[in-house]
Enzyme design. Structure first.
Site, PDB file in Angstrom:
ATOM      1  N   ARG A 157       0.825  -1.221   0.000  1.00  0.00           N
ATOM      2  CA  ARG A 157       0.000   0.000   0.000  1.00  0.00           C
ATOM      3  C   ARG A 157       0.852   1.261   0.000  1.00  0.00           C
ATOM      4  O   ARG A 157       0.704   2.126  -0.861  1.00  0.00           O
ATOM      5  CB  ARG A 157      -0.921   0.001   1.223  1.00  0.00           C
ATOM      6  CG  ARG A 157      -2.118  -0.902   1.075  1.00  0.00           C
ATOM      7  CD  ARG A 157      -2.974  -0.835   2.320  1.00  0.00           C
ATOM      8  NE  ARG A 157      -2.289  -1.459   3.435  1.00  0.00           N
ATOM      9  CZ  ARG A 157      -2.694  -2.581   4.034  1.00  0.00           C
ATOM     10  NH1 ARG A 157      -3.786  -3.172   3.646  1.00  0.00           N
ATOM     11  NH2 ARG A 157      -2.018  -3.090   5.031  1.00  0.00           N
ATOM     12  N   ILE A 158       1.751   1.380   0.989  1.00  0.00           N
ATOM     13  CA  ILE A 158       2.531   2.624   1.109  1.00  0.00           C
ATOM     14  C   ILE A 158       3.565   2.712  -0.004  1.00  0.00           C
ATOM     15  O   ILE A 158       3.767   3.770  -0.607  1.00  0.00           O
ATOM     16  CB  ILE A 158       3.191   2.719   2.503  1.00  0.00           C
ATOM     17  CG1 ILE A 158       2.113   2.758   3.596  1.00  0.00           C
ATOM     18  CG2 ILE A 158       4.082   3.948   2.598  1.00  0.00           C
ATOM     19  CD1 ILE A 158       2.655   2.649   5.026  1.00  0.00           C
ATOM     20  N   ASP A 177       9.349  -6.759  -4.594  1.00  0.00           N
ATOM     21  CA  ASP A 177       8.339  -7.309  -3.678  1.00  0.00           C
ATOM     22  C   ASP A 177       8.209  -8.786  -4.005  1.00  0.00           C
ATOM     23  O   ASP A 177       8.286  -9.186  -5.169  1.00  0.00           O
ATOM     24  CB  ASP A 177       6.980  -6.601  -3.874  1.00  0.00           C
ATOM     25  CG  ASP A 177       6.034  -6.835  -2.701  1.00  0.00           C
ATOM     26  OD1 ASP A 177       5.687  -5.857  -2.014  1.00  0.00           O
ATOM     27  OD2 ASP A 177       5.634  -8.000  -2.479  1.00  0.00           O
ATOM     28  N   CYS A 207       8.938  -2.466   3.283  1.00  0.00           N
ATOM     29  CA  CYS A 207       8.546  -3.841   3.611  1.00  0.00           C
ATOM     30  C   CYS A 207       8.381  -3.956   5.127  1.00  0.00           C
ATOM     31  O   CYS A 207       8.959  -3.179   5.882  1.00  0.00           O
ATOM     32  CB  CYS A 207       9.559  -4.842   3.084  1.00  0.00           C
ATOM     33  SG  CYS A 207      11.218  -4.518   3.632  1.00  0.00           S
ATOM     34  N   PRO A 208       7.595  -4.912   5.584  1.00  0.00           N
ATOM     35  CA  PRO A 208       7.425  -5.081   7.032  1.00  0.00           C
ATOM     36  C   PRO A 208       8.711  -5.624   7.659  1.00  0.00           C
ATOM     37  O   PRO A 208       9.594  -6.128   6.959  1.00  0.00           O
ATOM     38  CB  PRO A 208       6.310  -6.122   7.143  1.00  0.00           C
ATOM     39  CG  PRO A 208       5.753  -6.297   5.783  1.00  0.00           C
ATOM     40  CD  PRO A 208       6.783  -5.871   4.809  1.00  0.00           C
ATOM     41  N   SER A 235       9.691   2.795   7.336  1.00  0.00           N
ATOM     42  CA  SER A 235       9.022   1.536   7.667  1.00  0.00           C
ATOM     43  C   SER A 235       9.317   1.105   9.097  1.00  0.00           C
ATOM     44  O   SER A 235       8.514   1.388   9.995  1.00  0.00           O
ATOM     45  CB  SER A 235       9.405   0.451   6.663  1.00  0.00           C
ATOM     46  OG  SER A 235       8.620  -0.686   6.891  1.00  0.00           O
ATOM     47  N   ARG A 236      10.446   0.468   9.310  1.00  0.00           N
ATOM     48  CA  ARG A 236      10.819   0.048  10.670  1.00  0.00           C
ATOM     49  C   ARG A 236      12.337   0.162  10.820  1.00  0.00           C
ATOM     50  O   ARG A 236      13.079  -0.263   9.923  1.00  0.00           O
ATOM     51  CB  ARG A 236      10.385  -1.401  10.942  1.00  0.00           C
ATOM     52  CG  ARG A 236       8.899  -1.570  11.201  1.00  0.00           C
ATOM     53  CD  ARG A 236       8.439  -0.922  12.522  1.00  0.00           C
ATOM     54  NE  ARG A 236       6.997  -1.021  12.717  1.00  0.00           N
ATOM     55  CZ  ARG A 236       6.117  -0.066  12.459  1.00  0.00           C
ATOM     56  NH1 ARG A 236       6.524   1.096  11.981  1.00  0.00           N
ATOM     57  NH2 ARG A 236       4.834  -0.232  12.703  1.00  0.00           N
ATOM     58  N   ASP A 260      12.556   8.059   9.558  1.00  0.00           N
ATOM     59  CA  ASP A 260      11.503   8.410  10.514  1.00  0.00           C
ATOM     60  C   ASP A 260      11.433   7.373  11.630  1.00  0.00           C
ATOM     61  O   ASP A 260      10.709   7.562  12.608  1.00  0.00           O
ATOM     62  CB  ASP A 260      10.151   8.459   9.770  1.00  0.00           C
ATOM     63  CG  ASP A 260       9.015   8.942  10.658  1.00  0.00           C
ATOM     64  OD1 ASP A 260       9.192   9.983  11.325  1.00  0.00           O
ATOM     65  OD2 ASP A 260       7.949   8.293  10.684  1.00  0.00           O
ATOM     66  N   GLU A 265      13.242   2.916  19.838  1.00  0.00           N
ATOM     67  CA  GLU A 265      12.489   4.175  19.943  1.00  0.00           C
ATOM     68  C   GLU A 265      11.925   4.330  21.343  1.00  0.00           C
ATOM     69  O   GLU A 265      11.399   3.340  21.882  1.00  0.00           O
ATOM     70  CB  GLU A 265      11.374   4.192  18.889  1.00  0.00           C
ATOM     71  CG  GLU A 265      11.961   4.146  17.485  1.00  0.00           C
ATOM     72  CD  GLU A 265      10.910   4.038  16.378  1.00  0.00           C
ATOM     73  OE1 GLU A 265       9.713   3.920  16.690  1.00  0.00           O
ATOM     74  OE2 GLU A 265      11.308   4.071  15.209  1.00  0.00           O
ATOM     75  N   HIS A 284       9.393   9.328  14.391  1.00  0.00           N
ATOM     76  CA  HIS A 284       8.291   8.415  14.050  1.00  0.00           C
ATOM     77  C   HIS A 284       6.955   9.172  13.920  1.00  0.00           C
ATOM     78  O   HIS A 284       5.982   8.876  14.622  1.00  0.00           O
ATOM     79  CB  HIS A 284       8.171   7.287  15.089  1.00  0.00           C
ATOM     80  CG  HIS A 284       7.530   6.045  14.532  1.00  0.00           C
ATOM     81  ND1 HIS A 284       7.895   4.779  14.889  1.00  0.00           N
ATOM     82  CD2 HIS A 284       6.512   5.879  13.620  1.00  0.00           C
ATOM     83  CE1 HIS A 284       7.158   3.897  14.254  1.00  0.00           C
ATOM     84  NE2 HIS A 284       6.301   4.547  13.466  1.00  0.00           N
TER      85      HIS A 284
HETATM   86  P1  NAD Z   1       1.583  -3.614   3.104  1.00  0.00           P
HETATM   87  O1  NAD Z   1       1.366  -4.922   3.770  1.00  0.00           O
HETATM   88  O2  NAD Z   1       0.503  -3.040   2.250  1.00  0.00           O
HETATM   89  O3  NAD Z   1       2.912  -3.708   2.178  1.00  0.00           O
HETATM   90  C1  NAD Z   1       4.073  -4.376   2.562  1.00  0.00           C
HETATM   91  C2  NAD Z   1       4.648  -5.036   1.303  1.00  0.00           C
HETATM   92  O4  NAD Z   1       5.906  -5.618   1.643  1.00  0.00           O
HETATM   93  C3  NAD Z   1       3.757  -6.153   0.746  1.00  0.00           C
HETATM   94  O5  NAD Z   1       3.496  -5.913  -0.630  1.00  0.00           O
HETATM   95  C4  NAD Z   1       4.600  -7.402   0.933  1.00  0.00           C
HETATM   96  O6  NAD Z   1       4.440  -8.363  -0.108  1.00  0.00           O
HETATM   97  C5  NAD Z   1       6.001  -6.842   0.915  1.00  0.00           C
HETATM   98  N1  NAD Z   1       6.993  -7.734   1.518  1.00  0.00           N
HETATM   99  C6  NAD Z   1       6.820  -8.677   2.473  1.00  0.00           C
HETATM  100  N2  NAD Z   1       7.984  -9.293   2.723  1.00  0.00           N
HETATM  101  C7  NAD Z   1       8.902  -8.724   1.930  1.00  0.00           C
HETATM  102  C8  NAD Z   1      10.294  -8.936   1.727  1.00  0.00           C
HETATM  103  N3  NAD Z   1      10.953  -9.880   2.415  1.00  0.00           N
HETATM  104  N4  NAD Z   1      10.918  -8.158   0.838  1.00  0.00           N
HETATM  105  C9  NAD Z   1      10.256  -7.237   0.137  1.00  0.00           C
HETATM  106  N5  NAD Z   1       8.935  -6.986   0.269  1.00  0.00           N
HETATM  107  C10 NAD Z   1       8.280  -7.733   1.151  1.00  0.00           C
HETATM  108  O7  NAD Z   1       2.009  -2.610   4.245  1.00  0.00           O
HETATM  109  P2  NAD Z   1       1.969  -1.004   4.189  1.00  0.00           P
HETATM  110  O8  NAD Z   1       0.658  -0.521   4.685  1.00  0.00           O
HETATM  111  O9  NAD Z   1       2.460  -0.552   2.854  1.00  0.00           O
HETATM  112  O10 NAD Z   1       3.061  -0.657   5.317  1.00  0.00           O
HETATM  113  C11 NAD Z   1       4.442  -0.896   5.077  1.00  0.00           C
HETATM  114  C12 NAD Z   1       5.234  -0.679   6.372  1.00  0.00           C
HETATM  115  O11 NAD Z   1       5.170   0.702   6.724  1.00  0.00           O
HETATM  116  C13 NAD Z   1       4.654  -1.391   7.594  1.00  0.00           C
HETATM  117  O12 NAD Z   1       5.196  -2.687   7.709  1.00  0.00           O
HETATM  118  C14 NAD Z   1       5.055  -0.524   8.737  1.00  0.00           C
HETATM  119  O13 NAD Z   1       6.224  -1.068   9.317  1.00  0.00           O
HETATM  120  C15 NAD Z   1       5.394   0.810   8.111  1.00  0.00           C
HETATM  121  N6  NAD Z   1       4.593   1.934   8.640  1.00  0.00           N
HETATM  122  C16 NAD Z   1       5.250   2.997   9.183  1.00  0.00           C
HETATM  123  C17 NAD Z   1       4.534   4.100   9.661  1.00  0.00           C
HETATM  124  C18 NAD Z   1       5.249   5.313  10.256  1.00  0.00           C
HETATM  125  O14 NAD Z   1       4.605   6.104  10.958  1.00  0.00           O
HETATM  126  N7  NAD Z   1       6.526   5.531   9.999  1.00  0.00           N
HETATM  127  C19 NAD Z   1       3.123   4.089   9.587  1.00  0.00           C
HETATM  128  C20 NAD Z   1       2.481   2.987   9.022  1.00  0.00           C
HETATM  129  C21 NAD Z   1       3.223   1.914   8.544  1.00  0.00           C
END
Ligand code: NAD
Length: 318
Positions: A157-158, A177, A207-208, A235-236, A260, A265, A284
């Site tokens: 999504r992001i 991905d 990615c997560p 992400s993380r 971020d 944290e 964050h």
């Molecule tokens: P999402 O599940 O829609 O997308 C994650 C993508 O990563 C998926 O398409 C998945 O197939 C892919 N993926 C899984 N394993 C992988 C790997 N080993 N290598 C490459 N890609 C892989 O999640 P999202 O909503 O897009 O969120 C992504 C990340 O953003 C979350 O995991 C979260 O950690 C982070 N996030 C951060 C904040 C912030 O405030 N900074 C806020 C929301 C989310």
């Protein structure tokens, strides 16, 4: 129903209302709850709402009245979901609420690297422009994004939302991905991780955090990147081996990193990224525009209402 919100402050520091929860029961809100007060504060509440306050097996054992746990976030690793499952307690999360906000933050960070707007504004206010012999000046190299290549790791999504913005800036988009999809193909070219490292001018992590992604940005992967690459992490934190990134920043192999999120944290004073002249670090905040938090509040209250109505949604453990 008694509802206790253990750590409501980051979700609602005062600019939102808990009224949607108040319509569902008797609500007690704590800004934060220290570990030693969790059991006492839950007391005989049936619904517990937590953001980052841990809900361990021991806490569940000590609070037998709990019937429902709602997490005010997407990630729910603060809850022992297995222990909750054994007791038949549903744990719910907020699957998505901040996609556009996080994608926007990617570009806030990237544009800061490209233009250093904050530092230039401060220099002007400090009198540097008034004293300048020429009609303009800049203190950092300025970077145009059009024509550059953005590599996005984790094209969910992001990642895809960030990819759309990158395209609007005239950037070429590469993505990696494990699960390519048609929506992604409309935005960017799926490539292998090594090809993404080799071709990208900017690499953005989406990615997560899994065991296999922990530490994926390290000495070895950085060695495969272009000299002068820019790395963005919203992400993380643990996706990056921070010592390796800091070294690459000092050497100039990585031109700049904007994060971020960091490994621990709040950030530890000894985090090596703090000492890099070419790092940009934010606390964050990507998720936190009021619009996103308001969406999160609505979904969290709807989750609890659905449970009360006997048709729970967004349950992650049953
Ligand atoms: P999402 O599940 O829609 O997308 C994650 C993508 O990563 C998926 O398409 C998945 O197939 C892919 N993926 C899984 N394993 C992988 C790997 N080993 N290598 C490459 N890609 C892989 O999640 P999202 O909503 O897009 O969120 C992504 C990340 O953003 C979350 O995991 C979260 O950690 C982070 N996030 C951060 C904040 C912030 O405030 N900074 C806020 C929301 C989310």
């Amino acid at each position: 129903m008694k509802i206790v919100i253990l750590d409501g402050y980051t979700e609602n520091p005062g600019d939102l209302s808990w009224e949607e929860f108040e319509a569902l029961g008797e609500v007690t809100v704590y800004d934060r709850t220290p570990k030693e007060m969790i059991v006492e504060r839950i007391g005989d509440a049936q619904a517990v709402i937590t953001n980052k306050t841990p809900m361990t097996r021991q806490t569940l054992d000590n609070c037998p009245s709990i019937r429902y746990i709602g997490v005010l976030a997407t990630g729910y690793n603060v809850v022992d979901t297995g222990a909750a499952k054994e007791k038949g307690i549903p744990v719910t999360n907020i699957p998505t609420y901040g996609t556009t906000a996080v994608a926007q933050m990617v570009f806030a960070l990237l544009l800061e690297v490209c233009h250093h707007v904050g530092a230039h504004s401060q220099a002007v206010k400090d009198g540097a422009w008034s004293r300048n012999p020429d009609w303009c000046f800049w203190n950092y190299p300025l970077i145009e994004l059009a024509g550059k290549t953005m590599g996005i790791i984790g094209f969910g999504r992001i990642g895809q939302a960030a990819g759309k913005i990158a395209k609007a800036f005239g950037m070429e988009v590469l993505s990696y991905d494990q699960y390519p999809n048609d929506a992604g193909r409309q935005i960017g070219e799926y490539v292998s991780l090594d090809e993404l490292y080799a071709r990208s001018d900017v690499i953005s992590l989406h990615c997560p955090l899994f065991p296999e992604t922990t530490g994926m940005i390290n000495k070895e992967s950085i060695a495969k990147m272009k000299k002068g690459v820019i790395i963005i992490n919203t992400s993380r934190g643990p996706l990056i081996v921070e010592e390796d990134l800091a070294e690459a920043l000092h050497q100039g192999k990585v031109y700049a990193a904007a994060c971020d999120v960091v490994s621990t944290e709040p950030i530890r004073p000894e985090n090596p990224l703090l000492g890099c002249y070419n790092s940009i670090l934010t606390p964050h905040i990507a998720w936190a525009p009021k619009e996103s938090r308001s969406r999160l509040m609505d979904i969290a209250a709807q989750n609890l209402k659905a449970f009360i109505d006997g048709a729970p949604v967004n349950v992650v453990n049953l």
